[in-house]
Design an enzyme around this catalytic site. Sequence first.
Site, PDB file in Angstrom:
ATOM      1  N   ASN A   1     -20.626  12.537  -2.242  1.00 30.39           N
ATOM      2  CA  ASN A   1     -20.406  11.097  -2.350  1.00 30.39           C
ATOM      3  C   ASN A   1     -21.266  10.599  -3.515  1.00 30.39           C
ATOM      4  O   ASN A   1     -22.436  10.969  -3.598  1.00 30.39           O
ATOM      5  CB  ASN A   1     -20.857  10.417  -1.043  1.00 30.39           C
ATOM      6  CG  ASN A   1     -20.325   8.992  -0.928  1.00 30.39           C
ATOM      7  OD1 ASN A   1     -20.267   8.258  -1.909  1.00 30.39           O
ATOM      8  ND2 ASN A   1     -19.918   8.609   0.266  1.00 30.39           N
TER       9      ASN A   1
ATOM     10  N   GLN B   1      -9.846  10.580   7.839  1.00 36.92           N
ATOM     11  CA  GLN B   1      -9.689   9.179   8.270  1.00 36.92           C
ATOM     12  C   GLN B   1      -8.593   8.528   7.435  1.00 36.92           C
ATOM     13  O   GLN B   1      -8.208   7.401   7.686  1.00 36.92           O
ATOM     14  CB  GLN B   1     -10.997   8.402   8.059  1.00 36.92           C
ATOM     15  CG  GLN B   1     -12.171   8.976   8.826  1.00 36.92           C
ATOM     16  CD  GLN B   1     -13.465   8.345   8.376  1.00 36.92           C
ATOM     17  OE1 GLN B   1     -13.909   7.339   8.918  1.00 36.92           O
ATOM     18  NE2 GLN B   1     -14.074   8.920   7.347  1.00 36.92           N
TER      19      GLN B   1
ATOM     20  N   ARG C   1       0.839  -1.216   0.000  1.00 35.47           N
ATOM     21  CA  ARG C   1       0.000   0.000   0.000  1.00 35.47           C
ATOM     22  C   ARG C   1       0.872   1.264   0.000  1.00 35.47           C
ATOM     23  O   ARG C   1       0.568   2.238  -0.676  1.00 35.47           O
ATOM     24  CB  ARG C   1      -0.930   0.012   1.220  1.00 35.47           C
ATOM     25  CG  ARG C   1      -2.178  -0.825   0.994  1.00 35.47           C
ATOM     26  CD  ARG C   1      -3.170  -0.682   2.127  1.00 35.47           C
ATOM     27  NE  ARG C   1      -3.769   0.638   2.173  1.00 35.47           N
ATOM     28  CZ  ARG C   1      -4.200   1.200   3.312  1.00 35.47           C
ATOM     29  NH1 ARG C   1      -4.052   0.559   4.454  1.00 35.47           N
ATOM     30  NH2 ARG C   1      -4.745   2.383   3.304  1.00 35.47           N
TER      31      ARG C   1
ATOM     32  N   CYS D   1       8.490   0.522  22.914  1.00 40.36           N
ATOM     33  CA  CYS D   1       8.822   1.841  23.509  1.00 40.36           C
ATOM     34  C   CYS D   1       8.167   2.953  22.682  1.00 40.36           C
ATOM     35  O   CYS D   1       7.372   2.653  21.782  1.00 40.36           O
ATOM     36  CB  CYS D   1      10.353   1.997  23.540  1.00 40.36           C
ATOM     37  SG  CYS D   1      11.084   2.342  21.940  1.00 40.36           S
TER      38      CYS D   1
ATOM     39  N   CYS E   1      13.134  -1.903  16.201  1.00 42.50           N
ATOM     40  CA  CYS E   1      13.357  -0.606  16.849  1.00 42.50           C
ATOM     41  C   CYS E   1      14.847  -0.407  17.131  1.00 42.50           C
ATOM     42  O   CYS E   1      15.480  -1.269  17.750  1.00 42.50           O
ATOM     43  CB  CYS E   1      12.580  -0.579  18.160  1.00 42.50           C
ATOM     44  SG  CYS E   1      12.880   0.901  19.143  1.00 42.50           S
TER      45      CYS E   1
ATOM     46  N   ASP F   1      -3.134   8.431   3.869  1.00 42.85           N
ATOM     47  CA  ASP F   1      -2.317   8.499   2.644  1.00 42.85           C
ATOM     48  C   ASP F   1      -1.507   9.786   2.478  1.00 42.85           C
ATOM     49  O   ASP F   1      -0.822   9.946   1.469  1.00 42.85           O
ATOM     50  CB  ASP F   1      -3.222   8.271   1.401  1.00 42.85           C
ATOM     51  CG  ASP F   1      -4.363   9.317   1.326  1.00 42.85           C
ATOM     52  OD1 ASP F   1      -5.433   8.965   0.791  1.00 42.85           O
ATOM     53  OD2 ASP F   1      -4.188  10.449   1.818  1.00 42.85           O
TER      54      ASP F   1
ATOM     55  N   CYS G   1       7.245   1.872  17.479  1.00 41.07           N
ATOM     56  CA  CYS G   1       7.721   0.652  18.131  1.00 41.07           C
ATOM     57  C   CYS G   1       6.571  -0.021  18.876  1.00 41.07           C
ATOM     58  O   CYS G   1       5.685   0.652  19.414  1.00 41.07           O
ATOM     59  CB  CYS G   1       8.847   1.012  19.119  1.00 41.07           C
ATOM     60  SG  CYS G   1       9.455  -0.430  20.005  1.00 41.07           S
TER      61      CYS G   1
ATOM     62  N   GLY H   1     -16.459  11.686   0.720  1.00 45.77           N
ATOM     63  CA  GLY H   1     -15.915  10.351   0.442  1.00 45.77           C
ATOM     64  C   GLY H   1     -15.756   9.440   1.629  1.00 45.77           C
ATOM     65  O   GLY H   1     -14.724   8.772   1.769  1.00 45.77           O
TER      66      GLY H   1
ATOM     67  N   HIS I   1      -6.726   8.449  11.882  1.00 49.23           N
ATOM     68  CA  HIS I   1      -6.317   7.036  11.818  1.00 49.23           C
ATOM     69  C   HIS I   1      -4.831   6.876  11.557  1.00 49.23           C
ATOM     70  O   HIS I   1      -4.385   5.804  11.172  1.00 49.23           O
ATOM     71  CB  HIS I   1      -7.136   6.301  10.742  1.00 49.23           C
ATOM     72  CG  HIS I   1      -8.594   6.213  11.105  1.00 49.23           C
ATOM     73  ND1 HIS I   1      -9.569   5.882  10.209  1.00 49.23           N
ATOM     74  CD2 HIS I   1      -9.234   6.439  12.272  1.00 49.23           C
ATOM     75  CE1 HIS I   1     -10.747   5.885  10.805  1.00 49.23           C
ATOM     76  NE2 HIS I   1     -10.581   6.224  12.064  1.00 49.23           N
TER      77      HIS I   1
END
Length: 251
Positions: A217, A98, A67, A127, A151, A101, A124, A191, A116
């Site tokens: 939408n 949300q 992705r 930590c 890490c 990208d 990590c 969207g 998000h």
Amino acid sequence: MIEEAAKLLARSRFAIAFTGAGISAESGVPTFRGFNGLWKKYRPEELATPEAFRKDPYLVWEFYKWRMDLIRKARPNRAHHALAELERMGILKAVITQNVDDLHREAGTKNLIELHGNIFRMKCTSCDYREDLKESGRLDEFLAEKSLPRCPNCGSLLRPDVVWFGEPLPRKALDEAFKLAERADLVLVIGTSGIVYPAAYIPQIVKETGGKVIEINPDESGITPIADVFLRCSAVEAMEKLMSRVEVLVG
Ligand code: APR
Ligand code: ZN
């Protein structure tokens, strides 16, 4: 409908935008609900979870690297740019997204809340180490690495710094988003299927505190029932028409 939406936007005192995967569809980034079976027949719900990562971190990292590589080739589209323009005009005070990208930031939006997380950031599992692969310039090298990322501080596994299904949203981002929604007198919803909570509360808070809801939408969504104006078309088409009318109205 466009005229009504443009008037509401031009007259607003504190407008915000709330966006989902649909605003990046015209940049070539598949939406979640449009995504099923796109990668090795998996559904995002099966891979974007703490359980999937515990069970098979290789598979989950392979999915996220796929992705990341797809998204890094994507460019902001005219809907992302329109939101950045509305912010420069002083109409839009913030974008709450949300999406992970980074396309709003690339389009120039300054006041951005990523509910998000961000797919180019890693954190990590033990930590508080974090790395932004774009900032550190290590994206190419990272995508080419075969071994699991560890890490540099404590040696534990690194994971994508995104919110997985069933995980809490970053507290600071969520609080900031709710405060903006309470202040806003208009929210431009673009969207999103509007079915994932707590993010989907944002437009409802604007509505409940007396604000207006404009939705863009091509399909109906969980937000449509509370929309004051529903523009049934794609993000680029609607934002292009909206911008040309708003520019006339604000002179
Ligand atoms: N322009 C505008 N909207 C579009 C376009 C387009 N060109 N193409 C598709 N859409 C709409 C779809 O009709 C759908 O309502 O975008 C929405 C995408 O919905 P989802 O795929 O559910 O994406 P989103 O609402 O952002 O999902 C919310 O759920 O999967 C989790 O954490 C993930 O952030 C994601 C969250
Ligand atoms: Zn660590």
